[in-house]
Design a protein around this motif. Structure first.
Motif, mmCIF file in Angstrom:
data_model
loop_
_atom_site.group_PDB
_atom_site.id
_atom_site.type_symbol
_atom_site.label_atom_id
_atom_site.label_comp_id
_atom_site.label_asym_id
_atom_site.label_seq_id
_atom_site.Cartn_x
_atom_site.Cartn_y
_atom_site.Cartn_z
ATOM 1 N N MET A 60 0.840 -1.188 0.000
ATOM 2 C CA MET A 60 0.000 0.000 0.000
ATOM 3 C C MET A 60 0.877 1.241 0.000
ATOM 4 N N ILE A 61 0.592 2.194 -0.892
ATOM 5 C CA ILE A 61 1.367 3.420 -1.008
ATOM 6 C C ILE A 61 0.624 4.535 -0.299
ATOM 7 N N GLY A 62 1.362 5.293 0.537
ATOM 8 C CA GLY A 62 0.732 6.417 1.207
ATOM 9 C C GLY A 62 -0.296 5.943 2.221
ATOM 10 N N HIS A 63 -1.417 6.646 2.295
ATOM 11 C CA HIS A 63 -2.429 6.366 3.315
ATOM 12 C C HIS A 63 -3.743 5.899 2.693
ATOM 13 N N ALA A 64 -3.678 5.248 1.538
ATOM 14 C CA ALA A 64 -4.896 4.733 0.913
ATOM 15 C C ALA A 64 -5.510 3.647 1.793
ATOM 16 N N LEU A 65 -6.814 3.729 2.010
ATOM 17 C CA LEU A 65 -7.510 2.778 2.868
ATOM 18 C C LEU A 65 -7.968 1.567 2.058
ATOM 19 N N HIS A 66 -7.886 0.403 2.669
ATOM 20 C CA HIS A 66 -8.328 -0.834 2.013
ATOM 21 C C HIS A 66 -8.888 -1.739 3.106
ATOM 22 N N ASP A 67 -10.122 -1.456 3.519
ATOM 23 C CA ASP A 67 -10.703 -2.137 4.676
ATOM 24 C C ASP A 67 -12.195 -2.312 4.459
ATOM 25 N N ALA A 68 -12.612 -3.545 4.272
ATOM 26 C CA ALA A 68 -14.024 -3.825 4.007
ATOM 27 C C ALA A 68 -14.915 -3.534 5.214
ATOM 28 N N LEU A 69 -14.332 -3.412 6.402
ATOM 29 C CA LEU A 69 -15.122 -3.162 7.604
ATOM 30 C C LEU A 69 -15.163 -1.680 7.983
ATOM 31 N N ASP A 70 -14.517 -0.836 7.177
ATOM 32 C CA ASP A 70 -14.537 0.608 7.412
ATOM 33 C C ASP A 70 -15.315 1.254 6.266
ATOM 34 N N ALA A 71 -16.623 1.209 6.357
ATOM 35 C CA ALA A 71 -17.479 1.663 5.259
ATOM 36 C C ALA A 71 -17.392 3.172 5.092
ATOM 37 N N ALA A 72 -17.217 3.599 3.835
ATOM 38 C CA ALA A 72 -17.190 5.024 3.520
ATOM 39 C C ALA A 72 -18.346 5.413 2.611
#
Length: 323
Positions: A1-13
């Motif tokens: 993962m580069i930088g602060h990109a989020l990749h979390d199925a449990l953190d809905a946006a």
């Protein structure tokens, strides 16, 4: 993962991801309760099981003895299991309907095409002067629905941004679509979720959700043609690009380069990553990628360009002006 990109199925946006998260937690709760009940029943059975010594005669009376308590317990367990399965079925159907019910009024329309191993992104609009192309990076305005049309140029891919939605396959010769909405600003990492060849794991993209005013400023900048180089080194780099093999695959709006076999580079310097999320977009990584793409991404379609130091520096200088 580069930088602060989020990749979390449990953190809905967004609302679709939120519905999926609710279904996930309901499923986890039910499965946890069933597991706990089974373990408890196992402990009770072990504690109540008769013990025998080595010299005791075999006891086969249980083969003919009625056990109404055990029968009732098993019947109740089967009935409870059926009820819980029906709860999950109803919840799954309700989640599917909720996901499909996103209002589409005023939606942004984006066409995404999967390639081995990168993503072409086309922003569609009724006004032709508002149409533009980019690659491996999708920008969306916060709070506005987005309809993403999905196509594949070669094999089956799968579009997945876990913070915003579930997975959707891209099937050659068939157009599918997915609707989503980002309700929180942020950078969300997406990934091809269907094995599509050697570099499947490095076929990523980013969804950048910005406030509407910031998105419009970005989109307006993307609609502009490439800037003309202002110094001699970058000008030499442009000449190298236009006279070499680069223009046979890449497009740069505002120039004679108009190929569509590789990512559109009109504003490549404004992107966070190179090679579909594989490398951070820095001049050093760009130079290394041009010299030997196979080192970072074996099997990539881009050939190596063994340029000498001055020509490589000039080409990188030109690409760095494309912001």
């Amino acid at each position: 993962m580069i930088g602060h990109a989020l990749h979390d199925a449990l953190d809905a946006a967004g609302p679709q991801a939120g519905h999926i998260v609710h279904l996930w937690w309901l499923t986890v709760a039910i499965c946890t309760a069933v597991f706990a009940a089974v373990m408890a029943a196992l402990v009770v059975a072990l504690k109540r099981a008769p013990r025998a010594q080595a010299g005791d005669p075999p006891d086969v009376s249980s083969l003919t003895r009625a056990e109404p308590t055990l029968f009732r317990a098993v019947t109740a367990a089967v009935a409870a299991s059926a009820v819980l399965l029906m709860v999950l079925l109803v919840a799954s159907i309700a989640t599917d309907r909720a996901i499909a019910s996103l209002p589409g009024e005023g939606a942004l329309h984006i066409e995404v095409t999967g390639h081995q191993w990168w993503w072409a992104v086309h922003y569609d609009d009724a006004q032709l002067d508002r149409v533009f192309d980019t690659a491996n990076e999708i920008h969306v305005p916060v709070g506005r629905p987005v309809i993403v049309s999905l196509e594949s140029a070669d094999v089956i891919h799968s579009f997945w941004v876990p913070n915003l939605h579930g997975k959707k396959d891209l099937i050659p010769g068939h157009t599918t679509s997915i609707s989503l909405r980002a309700d929180k600003p942020g950078i969300y990492r997406g990934q091809c979720a269907e094995f599509c060849g050697l570099q499947h794991a490095f076929m990523a993209f980013e969804v950048v959700a910005s406030p509407p005013a910031e998105y419009e400023a970005w989109a307006q900048a993307q609609r502009r043609p490439a800037a003309e180089p202002s110094d001699a080194q970058a000008q030499h780099g442009k000449e190298l690009f236009m006279s070499g093999t680069c223009m046979l695959c890449h497009a740069i709006d505002g120039t004679t380069a108009g190929a569509r076999m590789a990512p559109n580079l009109t504003h490549v310097a404004s992107r966070r990553t190179l090679a579909a999320g594989t490398l951070e977009n820095t001049p050093q990584n760009l130079a290394a990628w041009i010299l030997d793409p196979q080192k970072a991404k074996p099997g990539a379609q881009m050939p190596a360009h063994p340029l000498d130091g001055s020509d490589l520096g000039a080409l990188v200088a030109y690409l760095e002006t494309l912001k």
